[in-house]
Design an enzyme around this catalytic site. Sequence first.
Site, mmCIF file in Angstrom:
data_model
loop_
_atom_site.group_PDB
_atom_site.id
_atom_site.type_symbol
_atom_site.label_atom_id
_atom_site.label_comp_id
_atom_site.label_asym_id
_atom_site.label_seq_id
_atom_site.Cartn_x
_atom_site.Cartn_y
_atom_site.Cartn_z
ATOM 1 N N THR A 120 0.852 -1.191 0.000
ATOM 2 C CA THR A 120 0.000 0.000 0.000
ATOM 3 C C THR A 120 0.883 1.236 0.000
ATOM 4 O O THR A 120 1.671 1.436 0.927
ATOM 5 C CB THR A 120 -0.884 0.006 1.259
ATOM 6 O OG1 THR A 120 -1.629 -1.189 1.252
ATOM 7 C CG2 THR A 120 -1.820 1.198 1.268
ATOM 8 N N LEU A 269 -20.101 -2.272 9.910
ATOM 9 C CA LEU A 269 -20.947 -1.490 10.817
ATOM 10 C C LEU A 269 -21.029 -2.187 12.173
ATOM 11 O O LEU A 269 -22.020 -2.075 12.873
ATOM 12 C CB LEU A 269 -22.349 -1.318 10.225
ATOM 13 C CG LEU A 269 -22.467 -0.373 9.023
ATOM 14 C CD1 LEU A 269 -23.911 -0.274 8.556
ATOM 15 C CD2 LEU A 269 -21.939 1.027 9.351
ATOM 16 N N CYS A 279 -3.007 -1.985 8.956
ATOM 17 C CA CYS A 279 -3.375 -1.168 7.791
ATOM 18 C C CYS A 279 -4.172 0.091 8.119
ATOM 19 O O CYS A 279 -3.749 1.184 7.764
ATOM 20 C CB CYS A 279 -4.139 -2.019 6.794
ATOM 21 S SG CYS A 279 -3.067 -3.234 6.032
HETATM 22 C C1 UDX Z 1 1.970 -5.354 3.782
HETATM 23 C C2 UDX Z 1 2.242 -4.224 2.788
HETATM 24 O O1 UDX Z 1 3.540 -4.254 2.353
HETATM 25 C C3 UDX Z 1 1.862 -2.921 3.354
HETATM 26 O O2 UDX Z 1 2.034 -1.918 2.413
HETATM 27 C C4 UDX Z 1 0.430 -3.019 3.706
HETATM 28 O O3 UDX Z 1 -0.068 -1.790 4.107
HETATM 29 C C5 UDX Z 1 0.256 -4.041 4.786
HETATM 30 O O4 UDX Z 1 0.667 -5.256 4.336
HETATM 31 P P1 UDX Z 1 3.136 -6.841 5.381
HETATM 32 O O5 UDX Z 1 3.130 -7.855 4.307
HETATM 33 O O6 UDX Z 1 2.272 -7.045 6.581
HETATM 34 O O7 UDX Z 1 2.821 -5.437 4.759
HETATM 35 O O8 UDX Z 1 4.579 -6.437 5.799
HETATM 36 P P2 UDX Z 1 5.637 -7.136 6.661
HETATM 37 O O9 UDX Z 1 5.024 -8.229 7.447
HETATM 38 O O10 UDX Z 1 6.405 -6.041 7.288
HETATM 39 O O11 UDX Z 1 6.523 -7.860 5.542
HETATM 40 C C6 UDX Z 1 7.392 -7.273 4.696
HETATM 41 C C7 UDX Z 1 8.518 -8.268 4.375
HETATM 42 O O12 UDX Z 1 9.403 -7.677 3.440
HETATM 43 C C8 UDX Z 1 9.348 -8.682 5.585
HETATM 44 O O13 UDX Z 1 9.388 -10.081 5.701
HETATM 45 C C9 UDX Z 1 10.732 -8.090 5.297
HETATM 46 O O14 UDX Z 1 11.782 -8.877 5.781
HETATM 47 C C10 UDX Z 1 10.735 -8.008 3.779
HETATM 48 N N1 UDX Z 1 11.661 -6.993 3.256
HETATM 49 C C11 UDX Z 1 11.647 -5.739 3.726
HETATM 50 C C12 UDX Z 1 12.553 -7.338 2.252
HETATM 51 O O15 UDX Z 1 12.598 -8.475 1.798
HETATM 52 N N2 UDX Z 1 13.409 -6.391 1.759
HETATM 53 C C13 UDX Z 1 13.435 -5.135 2.231
HETATM 54 O O16 UDX Z 1 14.228 -4.336 1.755
HETATM 55 C C14 UDX Z 1 12.514 -4.792 3.241
HETATM 56 C C1 UDX Z 2 -8.026 -4.176 6.139
HETATM 57 C C2 UDX Z 2 -8.917 -4.081 4.895
HETATM 58 O O1 UDX Z 2 -10.212 -4.647 5.188
HETATM 59 C C3 UDX Z 2 -8.281 -4.803 3.725
HETATM 60 O O2 UDX Z 2 -9.076 -4.614 2.551
HETATM 61 C C4 UDX Z 2 -6.891 -4.211 3.512
HETATM 62 O O3 UDX Z 2 -6.224 -4.902 2.470
HETATM 63 C C5 UDX Z 2 -6.060 -4.303 4.774
HETATM 64 O O4 UDX Z 2 -6.756 -3.660 5.842
HETATM 65 P P1 UDX Z 2 -7.463 -6.014 7.974
HETATM 66 O O5 UDX Z 2 -6.627 -4.964 8.619
HETATM 67 O O6 UDX Z 2 -6.930 -7.381 7.806
HETATM 68 O O7 UDX Z 2 -7.938 -5.542 6.522
HETATM 69 O O8 UDX Z 2 -8.796 -6.165 8.850
HETATM 70 P P2 UDX Z 2 -10.322 -5.746 8.779
HETATM 71 O O9 UDX Z 2 -11.151 -6.968 8.712
HETATM 72 O O10 UDX Z 2 -10.586 -4.700 7.782
HETATM 73 O O11 UDX Z 2 -10.504 -5.151 10.245
HETATM 74 C C6 UDX Z 2 -9.761 -4.010 10.673
HETATM 75 C C7 UDX Z 2 -10.134 -3.620 12.082
HETATM 76 O O12 UDX Z 2 -11.439 -3.083 12.128
HETATM 77 C C8 UDX Z 2 -10.126 -4.762 13.103
HETATM 78 O O13 UDX Z 2 -9.575 -4.294 14.310
HETATM 79 C C9 UDX Z 2 -11.578 -5.112 13.264
HETATM 80 O O14 UDX Z 2 -11.880 -5.718 14.493
HETATM 81 C C10 UDX Z 2 -12.220 -3.743 13.117
HETATM 82 N N1 UDX Z 2 -13.616 -3.771 12.649
HETATM 83 C C11 UDX Z 2 -13.933 -4.243 11.415
HETATM 84 C C12 UDX Z 2 -14.629 -3.267 13.472
HETATM 85 O O15 UDX Z 2 -14.368 -2.812 14.600
HETATM 86 N N2 UDX Z 2 -15.908 -3.256 12.992
HETATM 87 C C13 UDX Z 2 -16.252 -3.720 11.771
HETATM 88 O O16 UDX Z 2 -17.444 -3.676 11.419
HETATM 89 C C14 UDX Z 2 -15.225 -4.230 10.940
#
Ligand code: UDX
Ligand code: UDX
Length: 464
Positions: A120, A269, A279
């Site tokens: 993202t 909701l 995120c």
């Molecule tokens: C993802 C998306 O990247 C982020 O933009 C989105 O908003 C949330 O989900 P996530 O997959 O949860 O993030 O990230 P993270 O668990 O931090 O994993 C990133 C991985 O990339 C790590 O395993 C890290 O070691 C690796 N990495 C990071 C590389 O291989 N090279 C780098 O230079 C930096």
């Molecule tokens: C979110 C987006 O949904 C997904 O599309 C994006 O790619 C990454 O971010 P995620 O963070 O995995 O996904 O969780 P999500 O199911 O969206 O819930 C986010 C938070 O909101 C949680 O803490 C959840 O408990 C809360 N939530 C969600 C509420 O409190 N009420 C709701 O009705 C829905």
Amino acid sequence: MRVAVIGSGYVGLVAAACLAEIGHDVVCVDNDSARIARLQSGEVPIFEHHLPELIARHRGGRLRFQTELGPAVREAQAVFIAVGTPASEEGSADLSYVELVSRQLAEALEGYKVIVEKSTVPVYTSDWVRRTVARKAAADAQFDVVSNPEFLREGSAVTDFLYPDRIVVGADGPRAAEVMTELYAPLTSGEYGRRAGAVPRPAGAPDPSPLILTSAKSAEMIKHASNAFLAMKISFINMVARMCEAAGTDIEHVAAGIGTDRRIGRSFLRAGVGFGGSCFPKDLKAFRAVAEEMGLEFRLLDEVLRINEEQRQAFLRKVKGALWNLKGKRLAVLGLAFKAGTDDVRESPAIALVQSFLKEGAEVVAHDPAAIEAAKAEFAGLAPGARLSFVSSPYEAAEGADALVILTEWPEYARLDLDRIRKSLREPVLVDGRNLYRPEVVEGKGLTYVSVGRKSAKSPVATN
Ligand code: UDX
Ligand code: UDX
């Protein structure tokens, strides 16, 4: 198609496993050698439904893991960037990993490649990636940069990837659009879902998933705006929940009544303890920072974050309202993950609330079906004297506690044997931050029930 995925976090690992599942040849690269070693040995570092079976099915075949980026990029037609984009001090997205990877992959470019931005990122990032790669790459290197945001939710990440509401591809030229269209063809034709042994399609998922082809900038905007909108829905309903408490009505009825208007929709909701996760909080701040850079004030986003923060404080007051003083009380806490179905505790409202309970002098006995290990790391720096322990069942947590407090919406917490819970508790109090029960059911079992946005007729204390 040959694909490289850089980053093996939630997004990278799920994308890599799912791309292998739909038929591509995938190399997943991470610079964290310990993580790669675990993946190579078949260990799955994150808790995600269906992911272990996909990795077991394809590991060593269509799915490989390695730390070397160069060879993976050289072989691939499409290179996905899925490294983290954490929030920087001032809230904007820290894109230094994306930049680093762009430089590294520029050096390995040979032939034509599509560089796919999956993390993202703020609008304009695709331009930066393009410029960074162009500066570093060989003069004859050919590439396009595409934005292909990921909408997967933790807990249902695999089915979200395989049966998405839509696939958004932001490509600024026909060649890249063609590669991406081919890459996702098994999903956009519905062919994958008809294969024997396919991960089952969840009820209500579109069949097949539509592909939205747009510009790279629009795709980047779609991702941030989608997350901001969903977070806004949650803060909206949480604020209405507080009004319901004041009015003595029931937010569950009100939310159902609002949600049946198809223009609004039922999802997101659910009132509760507020949103968390890796995120929403980060992306809201990043989106606000983008607006600011454009000279625009998106104050609505400030308000969404403010209500979210307040929601936690309001819940803390609710717990105190039910128990009076927290000092010396024992709280049985159910749930540490930021939501159900995941072991992720990043920005979890449950962790923040447990910290507040401890600060107030309460003893906390916590349970979570998946997130205890991850949570322990969050509590590493606790003040001396803080009393926190972890147990392996909700009933064990309830033993001798002054109240049971539900913080995460795990389905098993909605099916507790309430008679057993009442007998285990020292005081028959259930404070439910996720509205998992109907008040009359809990109260019928002889428990005092305090929930969100619903004023109990029997409750002896104000709950707002
Ligand atoms: C993802 C998306 O990247 C982020 O933009 C989105 O908003 C949330 O989900 P996530 O997959 O949860 O993030 O990230 P993270 O668990 O931090 O994993 C990133 C991985 O990339 C790590 O395993 C890290 O070691 C690796 N990495 C990071 C590389 O291989 N090279 C780098 O230079 C930096
Ligand atoms: C979110 C987006 O949904 C997904 O599309 C994006 O790619 C990454 O971010 P995620 O963070 O995995 O996904 O969780 P999500 O199911 O969206 O819930 C986010 C938070 O909101 C949680 O803490 C959840 O408990 C809360 N939530 C969600 C509420 O409190 N009420 C709701 O009705 C829905």
